[in-house]
Design a protein around this motif. Structure first.
Motif, PDB file in Angstrom:
ATOM      1  N   ILE A   1       1.174  -1.111  -0.413  1.00  0.00           N
ATOM      2  CA  ILE A   1      -0.363   0.326   0.145  1.00  0.00           C
ATOM      3  C   ILE A   1       0.754   1.295   0.017  1.00  0.00           C
ATOM      4  O   ILE A   1       1.170   2.126  -0.714  1.00  0.00           O
ATOM      5  CB  ILE A   1      -1.196  -0.326   0.923  1.00  0.00           C
ATOM      6  CG1 ILE A   1      -1.900  -1.177   1.253  1.00  0.00           C
ATOM      7  CG2 ILE A   1      -1.547   1.397   1.474  1.00  0.00           C
ATOM      8  CD1 ILE A   1      -2.958  -1.388  -0.452  1.00  0.00           C
ATOM      9  N   PRO A   2       1.844   1.415   0.650  1.00  0.00           N
ATOM     10  CA  PRO A   2       2.517   2.416   1.029  1.00  0.00           C
ATOM     11  C   PRO A   2       3.301   3.003  -0.766  1.00  0.00           C
ATOM     12  O   PRO A   2       3.610   4.236  -1.148  1.00  0.00           O
ATOM     13  CB  PRO A   2       3.529   2.522   1.844  1.00  0.00           C
ATOM     14  CG  PRO A   2       3.073   1.488   2.740  1.00  0.00           C
ATOM     15  CD  PRO A   2       2.001   0.959   1.988  1.00  0.00           C
ATOM     16  N   GLU A   3       3.849   1.479  -1.331  1.00  0.00           N
ATOM     17  CA  GLU A   3       4.492   1.901  -2.412  1.00  0.00           C
ATOM     18  C   GLU A   3       3.243   2.175  -3.270  1.00  0.00           C
ATOM     19  O   GLU A   3       4.073   3.220  -4.573  1.00  0.00           O
ATOM     20  CB  GLU A   3       4.651   0.593  -3.111  1.00  0.00           C
ATOM     21  CG  GLU A   3       5.807  -0.263  -2.804  1.00  0.00           C
ATOM     22  CD  GLU A   3       6.354  -1.588  -2.343  1.00  0.00           C
ATOM     23  OE1 GLU A   3       7.516  -1.411  -3.190  1.00  0.00           O
ATOM     24  OE2 GLU A   3       5.331  -1.921  -2.430  1.00  0.00           O
TER      25      GLU A   3
ATOM     26  N   VAL B   1      -7.300   8.131   0.581  1.00  0.00           N
ATOM     27  CA  VAL B   1      -8.251   7.811  -0.267  1.00  0.00           C
ATOM     28  C   VAL B   1      -7.751   6.299  -0.789  1.00  0.00           C
ATOM     29  O   VAL B   1      -8.696   5.771  -2.048  1.00  0.00           O
ATOM     30  CB  VAL B   1      -7.478   8.720  -1.559  1.00  0.00           C
ATOM     31  CG1 VAL B   1      -7.841   8.987  -2.935  1.00  0.00           C
ATOM     32  CG2 VAL B   1      -7.852  10.416  -0.891  1.00  0.00           C
ATOM     33  N   ILE B   2      -6.133   5.273  -1.074  1.00  0.00           N
ATOM     34  CA  ILE B   2      -6.107   4.436  -1.799  1.00  0.00           C
ATOM     35  C   ILE B   2      -7.323   3.490  -1.126  1.00  0.00           C
ATOM     36  O   ILE B   2      -8.034   2.676  -1.687  1.00  0.00           O
ATOM     37  CB  ILE B   2      -4.872   4.246  -1.064  1.00  0.00           C
ATOM     38  CG1 ILE B   2      -3.685   4.455  -1.781  1.00  0.00           C
ATOM     39  CG2 ILE B   2      -4.379   2.621  -1.357  1.00  0.00           C
ATOM     40  CD1 ILE B   2      -3.359   4.292  -3.310  1.00  0.00           C
ATOM     41  N   TYR B   3      -7.698   3.350  -0.061  1.00  0.00           N
ATOM     42  CA  TYR B   3      -8.236   2.155   0.809  1.00  0.00           C
ATOM     43  C   TYR B   3     -10.693   2.957   0.636  1.00  0.00           C
ATOM     44  O   TYR B   3     -10.935   2.354   0.401  1.00  0.00           O
ATOM     45  CB  TYR B   3      -7.945   2.204   2.585  1.00  0.00           C
ATOM     46  CG  TYR B   3      -7.160   1.761   2.338  1.00  0.00           C
ATOM     47  CD1 TYR B   3      -7.269   0.486   2.648  1.00  0.00           C
ATOM     48  CD2 TYR B   3      -5.799   2.072   3.057  1.00  0.00           C
ATOM     49  CE1 TYR B   3      -5.795  -0.556   2.900  1.00  0.00           C
ATOM     50  CE2 TYR B   3      -4.566   1.336   3.569  1.00  0.00           C
ATOM     51  CZ  TYR B   3      -5.253   0.342   3.442  1.00  0.00           C
ATOM     52  OH  TYR B   3      -4.112  -0.467   3.744  1.00  0.00           O
TER      53      TYR B   3
ATOM     54  N   ARG C   1     -12.448   0.214  -1.657  1.00  0.00           N
ATOM     55  CA  ARG C   1     -13.669  -0.063  -1.046  1.00  0.00           C
ATOM     56  C   ARG C   1     -14.808   0.535  -2.174  1.00  0.00           C
ATOM     57  O   ARG C   1     -15.761  -0.612  -1.976  1.00  0.00           O
ATOM     58  CB  ARG C   1     -14.312   0.695   0.692  1.00  0.00           C
ATOM     59  CG  ARG C   1     -13.629   0.005   1.496  1.00  0.00           C
ATOM     60  CD  ARG C   1     -14.490   0.739   2.447  1.00  0.00           C
ATOM     61  NE  ARG C   1     -13.190   2.745   3.095  1.00  0.00           N
ATOM     62  CZ  ARG C   1     -12.626   3.478   3.231  1.00  0.00           C
ATOM     63  NH1 ARG C   1     -12.074   2.142   4.424  1.00  0.00           N
ATOM     64  NH2 ARG C   1     -12.151   4.099   2.883  1.00  0.00           N
ATOM     65  N   ALA C   2     -14.360   0.837  -2.663  1.00  0.00           N
ATOM     66  CA  ALA C   2     -15.111   1.042  -3.965  1.00  0.00           C
ATOM     67  C   ALA C   2     -14.880   0.295  -4.844  1.00  0.00           C
ATOM     68  O   ALA C   2     -15.583   0.719  -6.198  1.00  0.00           O
ATOM     69  CB  ALA C   2     -15.297   2.939  -4.313  1.00  0.00           C
ATOM     70  N   LYS C   3     -13.728  -0.522  -4.863  1.00  0.00           N
ATOM     71  CA  LYS C   3     -13.825  -0.917  -5.986  1.00  0.00           C
ATOM     72  C   LYS C   3     -13.159  -0.699  -7.855  1.00  0.00           C
ATOM     73  O   LYS C   3     -13.596  -1.362  -8.660  1.00  0.00           O
ATOM     74  CB  LYS C   3     -15.215  -2.052  -6.151  1.00  0.00           C
ATOM     75  CG  LYS C   3     -15.235  -3.208  -4.985  1.00  0.00           C
ATOM     76  CD  LYS C   3     -16.526  -4.271  -5.374  1.00  0.00           C
ATOM     77  CE  LYS C   3     -17.127  -5.010  -4.476  1.00  0.00           C
ATOM     78  NZ  LYS C   3     -16.312  -5.521  -3.723  1.00  0.00           N
TER      79      LYS C   3
ATOM     80  N   LEU D   1      -1.710  -6.066  -0.786  1.00  0.00           N
ATOM     81  CA  LEU D   1      -0.675  -5.806  -2.033  1.00  0.00           C
ATOM     82  C   LEU D   1      -2.098  -5.232  -3.778  1.00  0.00           C
ATOM     83  O   LEU D   1      -2.538  -6.406  -3.412  1.00  0.00           O
ATOM     84  CB  LEU D   1       0.055  -6.871  -2.450  1.00  0.00           C
ATOM     85  CG  LEU D   1       0.508  -7.791  -1.426  1.00  0.00           C
ATOM     86  CD1 LEU D   1       1.410  -9.018  -1.571  1.00  0.00           C
ATOM     87  CD2 LEU D   1       2.088  -6.584  -1.484  1.00  0.00           C
ATOM     88  N   VAL D   2      -1.191  -4.024  -4.098  1.00  0.00           N
ATOM     89  CA  VAL D   2      -2.047  -4.225  -5.196  1.00  0.00           C
ATOM     90  C   VAL D   2      -0.883  -4.459  -6.465  1.00  0.00           C
ATOM     91  O   VAL D   2      -0.216  -4.150  -6.603  1.00  0.00           O
ATOM     92  CB  VAL D   2      -1.911  -2.238  -5.289  1.00  0.00           C
ATOM     93  CG1 VAL D   2      -2.556  -2.309  -6.411  1.00  0.00           C
ATOM     94  CG2 VAL D   2      -2.313  -1.745  -4.112  1.00  0.00           C
TER      95      VAL D   2
END
Length: 72
Positions: free
Chosen positions: A16-18, A29-31, A35-37, A49-50
């Motif tokens: 997530i930090p990357e 905002v990432i989370y 959540r909004a898919k 992981l993304v």
């Protein structure tokens, strides 16, 4: 119209930090996008992981929305 060229990611999965640094977005905002898919993630054990492809797809989504003139 020309699309912005996105540099090829150097890794397959990002923590997530990357992802925050790559997308220039805050943790909240990432989370929110997860959540909004709108941003896809996978988990390995307890680590979220993304995938690099999800980052590319998210940027493409933002570009598409910008071309349409919409925010969602």
């Amino acid at each position: 119209m020309t699309a912005t060229t996105i540099p090829a990611p150097s890794k397959a999965l990002y923590r997530i930090p990357e992802a925050m640094r790559l997308l220039s977005l805050s943790r909240s905002v990432i989370y929110e996008q997860i959540r909004a898919k709108r941003l896809r993630t996978v988990t390995q054990g307890r680590t979220r992981l993304v995938p690099a492809a999800a980052i590319t797809a998210y940027v493409a989504l933002l570009e598409h929305e910008a071309q349409k003139g919409g925010t969602r």
